[in-house]
Design an enzyme around this catalytic site. Structure first.
Site, PDB file in Angstrom:
ATOM      1  N   MET A  47       0.931  -1.189  -0.016  1.00  0.00           N
ATOM      2  CA  MET A  47       0.049   0.030  -0.089  1.00  0.00           C
ATOM      3  C   MET A  47       0.704   1.197  -0.068  1.00  0.00           C
ATOM      4  O   MET A  47       2.070   1.273   0.637  1.00  0.00           O
ATOM      5  CB  MET A  47      -0.977   0.104   1.207  1.00  0.00           C
ATOM      6  CG  MET A  47      -2.076  -0.757   1.075  1.00  0.00           C
ATOM      7  SD  MET A  47      -3.414  -1.049   2.626  1.00  0.00           S
ATOM      8  CE  MET A  47      -4.143   0.556   1.750  1.00  0.00           C
ATOM      9  N   GLU A  83      -6.860  -2.529  -7.904  1.00  0.00           N
ATOM     10  CA  GLU A  83      -7.104  -3.422  -6.943  1.00  0.00           C
ATOM     11  C   GLU A  83      -7.330  -4.904  -7.443  1.00  0.00           C
ATOM     12  O   GLU A  83      -8.274  -5.795  -6.791  1.00  0.00           O
ATOM     13  CB  GLU A  83      -8.214  -3.011  -5.876  1.00  0.00           C
ATOM     14  CG  GLU A  83      -8.104  -1.591  -5.202  1.00  0.00           C
ATOM     15  CD  GLU A  83      -7.055  -1.690  -4.497  1.00  0.00           C
ATOM     16  OE1 GLU A  83      -6.513  -2.715  -3.836  1.00  0.00           O
ATOM     17  OE2 GLU A  83      -6.835  -0.429  -3.873  1.00  0.00           O
ATOM     18  N   GLY A  91      -9.412  -0.099   3.196  1.00  0.00           N
ATOM     19  CA  GLY A  91      -8.907   1.040   4.236  1.00  0.00           C
ATOM     20  C   GLY A  91      -7.872   1.995   3.505  1.00  0.00           C
ATOM     21  O   GLY A  91      -6.806   1.426   2.697  1.00  0.00           O
TER      22      GLY A  91
END
Length: 177
Positions: free
Chosen positions: A13, A83, A161
Site C-alpha cells: 500500500m 485493486e 482502508g
C-alpha cells in the site's frame, strides 16, 4: 509491445500502484488507444471511480467480478484494472483479454498485511509480459518499504482502508512492531 499482453504493477500500500496505472492508461489515451479502467466496487473509500491515496480521480467501471464487464469492454483495446487482488477471476480474465489482442494493465497488492501472497496475483505473474514491483516509504523509519501492515486487530484479509488502517513498512519495522 504490439498485440495483446499483460502488464502487472505490484507492491505494498502507498507505493503508487494506482498512480502508475493511471499514468500508463493516460499514455495509451494520448496514443489514441480506446481505454477503459475497472475498479473493485467494494472499495468506496473516496467515492465513485478510481482514486489514488492523494485524491486523484479517474473514471472507472465498478464491479466485483471482471466477467460482469465482458460485453461492456469489447470495443476497448486497453483495460486498466485497479485493486486486482480482490477479483476472483483476474487470472482467467486477463489471459482471455490478452489472447484477444487487448493490453491489460493490472495494479495489485502482492501480499496481505500478514505478508502472505494473494494467490491470484501470484498466478498472474507467469502470464504477464511485464511485472514491476514498486516500493513505498516506511511510515516508521522512512526507508524503503515493501510491506503493508494493518494497524487494527482484525484478521479478515479483505478490509479496505487507507492510512487510517494500514501503514507501509520496511522489513525491520514490520518485525519490530
Amino acid at each position: 509491445m504490439n498485440g495483446g499482453h499483460i502488464q502487472l504493477i505490484i507492491g505494498p500500500m502507498f507505493s503508487g500502484k494506482s498512480t502508475e496505472l493511471i499514468r500508463r492508461v493516460r499514455r495509451y489515451q494520448i496514443a489514441q488507444y480506446k481505454c477503459v479502467t475497472i475498479k473493485y466496487s467494494n472499495d468506496n473509500r473516496y467515492g465513485t471511480g478510481l482514486w489514488t491515496h492523494d485524491k486523484n480521480n479517474f473514471a472507472a467501471l465498478e464491479v466485483t467480478k471482471l466477467c460482469d464487464v465482458l460485453e461492456a469492454i469489447t470495443d476497448f483495446s486497453v483495460i486498466g484494472i485497479d485493486e486486482g487482488q480482490f477479483f476472483p477471476d483476474i487470472v482467467e480474465f486477463c489471459e482471455r483479454m490478452a489472447n484477444e489482442g487487448k493490453i491489460v494493465i493490472v495494479a495489485a497488492l502482492d501480499g496481505t498485511f500478514q505478508r502472505r501472497p494473494f494467490n491470484n496475483i501470484l498466478n498472474l505473474i507467469p502470464l504477464s509480459e511485464m511485472v514491476v514491483k514498486l516500493t513505498a516509504v516506511c511510515m516508521k523509519c522512512f526507508k524503503e518499504a515493501s510491506f503493508s501492515k494493518r494497524l487494527g486487530t482484525e484478521t479478515e484479509i479483505e478490509i479496505i482502508g487507507g492510512n487510517d488502517m494500514y501503514q507501509s513498512v520496511c522489513r525491520k519495522c514490520y518485525i519490530d512492531s
